[in-house]
Design an enzyme around this catalytic site. Structure first.
Site, short mmCIF file in Angstrom:
data_model
loop_
_atom_site.label_atom_id
_atom_site.label_comp_id
_atom_site.label_asym_id
_atom_site.label_seq_id
_atom_site.Cartn_x
_atom_site.Cartn_y
_atom_site.Cartn_z
CG HIS A 1 4.58 46.52 86.59
ND1 HIS A 1 6.21 46.11 86.67
CD2 HIS A 1 3.88 45.31 86.36
CE1 HIS A 1 6.27 44.83 86.73
NE2 HIS A 1 4.93 44.31 86.24
CB SER B 1 -0.99 77.17 95.80
OG SER B 1 0.01 77.98 95.25
CE LYS C 1 -1.22 72.49 92.84
NZ LYS C 1 0.27 73.14 92.73
CD GLU D 1 3.16 66.75 98.73
OE1 GLU D 1 3.97 67.10 97.67
OE2 GLU D 1 2.35 67.81 99.00
#
Ligand code: ARG
Length: 457
Positions: free
Chosen positions: A153, A274, A280, A287
């Site tokens: 979980h 970024s 970043k 992704e």
């Protein structure tokens, strides 16, 4: 090609909707190989003269050389790769080219070409997956004893080792490879010679063409052979499943790379900055692997929806079989390569993993197991006592192992300070020696076996 029956040429939009050359030109090598095998057989069977067969074979070599040098021109009027090749052959060798299509139809031709293409695709994917497995095993070897939290979980559950976690993906990929291998085994029957749908009256030798093209045997039923795309669906199912596994690992990398976790540091080569936030370091490759798996599954759905409800035998809908397979294959090949590169170069941060494993009362089960072992207490009761211990430690804001002898005794008189040795994360993982368990010794055994499977040992 069918001017004998038609008075007018096609409307421009008909030409456009009908043409598959913009995508099926990708089959040119398979198309040439199929034609070579076919004409050699026609010659051997005396269906065309030896001189004509030789002229056609030579002409096919020349067409192939042109394709190799210049690519395949997208002439919509020629509709597809089969007609483009035949038309060019006719320009090169004259009307003899027209004998190549004896005892053949584009229906068995395209089915054969596409099987050959998918077979190559399977082989290419298998090489990629094997390289990915080697990367996983290499990093697992490094981290066979590095402790991290195991989750259920996404809550800290029990300590495991990073090596064990990585080897879980090794197992998934092992199954993926066996799915591709099974798909390859089933696809390796040759449709050529099924002709349009009913077979042919010419004395062809289907076993010869099947063998020449590396197939195990000719297909058994001509109607099935020209209308079957199971081989493409098999490929896409295996691809979707493999991509799904890559996506799960990608998701873990994304989570692990986030600041609250800090389990990994992404290599520069597999992250992006970024344009506005200088701090970043984004896990874009992971992704995109996650995103690609959705698109690959979409390709599978596209072909399933295309095939469902098609009556026997060939229908033009089936021309739409190729774009989803090509797309899925390209996305999968990229995903495998990106994931392999990421796993090879990612920097794991074992201190952060260990710290996270030590938090969250991850060794509570070990306390219960200790009560069962040392106190002869039924597990359900031990579970209950352990719950009380966790409650107490949580209230005091301390780890289970930091509970005093007095506190342990209050929780249950059968608990004493000896239990602490069982509550470290190292003791916890070391104790899990069951077959397939996370004990470093077990993980090393699994790695040794994997190396053997990969031919590394
Ligand atoms: N371009 C076609 C395809 O990919 C070749 C087969 C055409 N056959 C036909 N009966 N129109 O499906």
């Amino acid at each position: 090609m069918w001017g004998g029956r038609f008075a007018e040429g096609p409307a421009a939009v008909m030409r456009e909707i009908n043409a598959s050359i913009p995508f099926d030109k990708r089959l040119w090598q398979q198309d040439i190989a199929g034609s070579r095998a076919h004409v050699a057989m026609l010659g051997a069977q005396g269906i065309v003269s030896p001189a004509d067969a030789a002229a056609i074979a030579q002409g096919l070599n020349d067409v192939a050389a042109e394709y190799e040098a210049n690519g395949v021109a997208e002439n919509l009027a020629l509709e597809d790769i089969h007609m483009a090749t035949e038309a060019r052959l006719a320009e090169l060798i004259g009307p003899t080219a027209g004998r190549l299509h004896t005892a053949r139809s584009r229906n068995d031709q395209v089915a054969t070409d596409f099987r050959l293409w998918v077979r190559d695709a399977v082989d290419q994917v298998d090489l990629g997956l094997a390289a990915f497995q080697r990367a996983l095993v290499g990093r697992a070897d490094e981290h066979a004893a590095s402790v991290m939290p195991g989750f259920t979980h996404l809550q800290v559950a029990q300590p495991v080792t990073l090596g064990h976690h990585l080897m879980a993906y090794y197992e998934m990929v092992r199954r993926d490879r066996s799915r591709f291998a099974a798909a390859r085994g089933r696809l390796n029957e040759c449709p050529l010679g099924s002709a349009a749908l009913a077979g042919t009256g010419f004395p062809i030798d289907r076993f010869a063409t099947a063998e020449a093209l590396g197939f195990d045997r000719p297909t058994a039923n001509s109607l099935d052979a020209v209308s079957d795309r199971d081989f493409a669906l098999d490929y896409l199912m295996a691809a979707a499943q493999a991509a799904l596994h890559l996506s799960r690992l990608a998701e873990e990398i994304i989570i692990w790379a986030s600041q609250p976790y800090g389990f990994v540091r992404l290599p520069d080569a597999y992250s992006t900055g970024s344009s506005i936030m200088p701090q970043k370091r984004n896990p874009d490759a992971a992704e995109l692997v996650r995103g690609h798996s959705g698109r690959i599954t979409g390709c599978l759905m596209a072909l399933m929806m295309t095939m469902k409800g098609l009556p026997l035998a060939y229908s033009k809908d089936m021309q739409n079989d190729k774009p989803p397979v090509f797309e899925a294959h390209d996305l999968l090949a990229l995903s495998i390569a990106a994931m392999t590169g990421m796993i090879e170069t990612i920097a794991f941060v074992p201190e952060r993993m260990r710290a996270a494993a030590e938090a969250g009362f991850s060794t509570a089960t070990d306390l219960a197991d200790w009560l069962v072992r040392e106190g002869g207490i039924p597990f359900r009761e031990a579970h209950h006592i352990t719950g009380a211990a966790v409650k107490r430690a949580e209230a005091d804001g301390i780890a289970l192992a930091a509970l005093s002898d007095a506190a342990l005794n209050t929780i249950d008189p059968r608990l004493d300070g000896r239990v602490r040795a069982a509550l470290t994360v190292d003791a916890s993982v070391a104790s899990r020696q069951s077959h397939g368990g996370t004990a470093p010794a077990r993980v090393r055994g699994a790695i040794a076996e994997a190396k053997q499977q990969l031919g590394l040992a």
